[in-house]
Design an enzyme around this catalytic site. Structure first.
Site, PDB file in Angstrom:
ATOM      1  N   GLU A  39      39.258  38.196  55.670  1.00  0.00           N
ATOM      2  CA  GLU A  39      39.654  39.245  56.604  1.00  0.00           C
ATOM      3  C   GLU A  39      40.338  40.398  55.890  1.00  0.00           C
ATOM      4  OE1 GLU A  39      41.589  37.677  60.119  1.00  0.00           O
ATOM      5  OE2 GLU A  39      40.592  35.733  59.898  1.00  0.00           O
ATOM      6  N   ASP A  40      40.082  40.534  54.587  1.00  0.00           N
ATOM      7  CA  ASP A  40      40.702  41.587  53.798  1.00  0.00           C
ATOM      8  C   ASP A  40      40.116  42.958  54.141  1.00  0.00           C
ATOM      9  OD1 ASP A  40      42.032  39.526  52.599  1.00  0.00           O
ATOM     10  OD2 ASP A  40      40.904  39.587  50.725  1.00  0.00           O
TER      11      ASP A  40
END
Length: 372
Positions: free
Chosen positions: A128-129
């Site tokens: 989820e970067d």
């Protein structure tokens, strides 16, 4: 040199794979070979026998572990495989290492070894970067990494499953400007996390709202399908939890419907659900049943199709507003998944229920309607 390292890794993997099966039937240590089917993916963070024994094993197809795999009960493994339920590990990889192909290969081989060692069925990749809109080269590397992972897993065993978690809608939600169509094609399927949709609130006023408004579940699903992603490649994941918000401002009373919340920045946006506190559904049910706490009856919003209520928090003596999902609101979103003929449903987190509450069965039935 690289070839020697790879041969060594494969040799280790073969040795691990031959570990003794803990089940009474050795076939229960083989990867589940159910093929393509309607999916119910349950994310789990708690290894507690009283909880996993109460899962609805008639509908649960994939159990994604988000706790240390060494804590996995062998009884859970054997039970799941006897029910043709896959068990996969949840894993992440830092996007700043996507340029490092050696690190990619080492990560993939480590995941394969872990899956073989514990007789599991694959990996659920949860990255989820931030990848900014002008970093399409990095986005392409991410898609290639997922494709490589899927290829190498399938090369070891074609029954292994590789999936990828995505935001609730395509585009740049939470600055995750990913190649969603490419990720869907590179994996067995993608799982749209239709929760925390208030992570970035762009409205003029910062107020509490539903975790997953039904309209957003609809819009998010359409955004993926409009990219050309087949419905058979998309799972809609829903929340069995809610948010407790402290209401601020002068004149807030228990009967106010609008709850203004503090500014809490998330990825460049000043208003976010980070201002709230996550509560399990079972905790919310307990709070509603607590007669010593002053609160309103449960309310229903016809704008976002979700329940909510206010209460006086005894710790700070302030008005709080809780938005959550119950069986009714979950059913509405399951209907949306059925309408679009998606591959299935997911739940974060299937351990957020209590076996002692009658509402628990209603929540399971809300999901089960997808398979009816």
């Amino acid at each position: 040199m690289k070839n020697l390292i790879l041969v060594a890794l494969i040799s280790i993997a073969i040795g691990i794979c031959s570990a003794q099966c803990p089940c009474s039937d050795d076939s229960l240590c083989d990867p589940v070979s159910a093929g393509v089917r309607p999916e119910f993916v349950g994310f789990s963070m708690v290894n507690e026998q009283s909880i996993w024994e109460s899962y609805d094993w008639n509908i649960l197809t994939t159990l994604a572990l988000f706790y240390p795999v060494q804590d996995l009960s062998t009884d859970l493994l054997c039970l799941a495989h006897s029910k043709q339920t896959r068990i996969v590990i949840g894993a992440s990889f830092p996007v700043n290492q996507l340029w490092n192909y050696t690190a990619q290969e080492e990560w993939i081989q480590t995941q394969i070894q872990t899956v073989q060692q514990y007789h599991l069925d694959g990996v659920n990749i949860d990255i989820e970067d931030v990848i900014a809109e002008d970093q399409q080269d990095l986005s392409a590397l991410l898609t290639g990494f997922v494709a490589k992972t899927n290829y190498e897993f399938k090369n070891v065993n074609p029954n292994y499953q590789v999936t990828f978690d995505v935001a609730w809608a395509a585009g740049c939600i939470d600055l995750r400007c990913y190649d969603y169509q490419g990720l869907a094609m590179a994996s067995d399927f993608i799982i749209a996390m239709d929760y925390d949709t208030q992570s970035q609130i762009f409205t003029q006023h910062c107020t509490a709202n539903a975790n997953t408004p039904a309209q957003r579940a609809w819009q998010g699903t359409e955004s993926f399908l409009n990219l050309g992603i087949p419905p058979s490649k998309l799972v809609m994941a829903l929340p069995w939890y809610g948010y407790d918000y402290t209401c601020i401002g002068e004149g807030m009373t228990l009967n106010n419907t609008v709850c203004t919340i503090k500014w809490d920045e998330y990825r460049g946006v000043n208003c976010s659900d980070a201002a709230g506190t996550q509560l399990w559904y079972s905790q919310i049910v307990d709070l509603m049943a607590n007669q010593s706490i002053q609160k309103t009856p449960q309310q229903w919003s016809n704008q976002v199709y979700a329940p909510w209520f206010n209460y006086i928090n005894p710790n700070d003596q302030q008005v709080h507003q809780i938005w959550f999902d119950d069986a009714q609101s979950i059913s509405i979103k399951v209907d949306i998944a059925q309408y679009f003929e998606l591959l299935g449903i997911g739940i974060w987190n299937i351990d957020f229920l209590s076996t002692s509450q009658s509402e628990t069965q209603d929540m399971w039935q809300a999901v089960a309607q997808y398979f009816s």
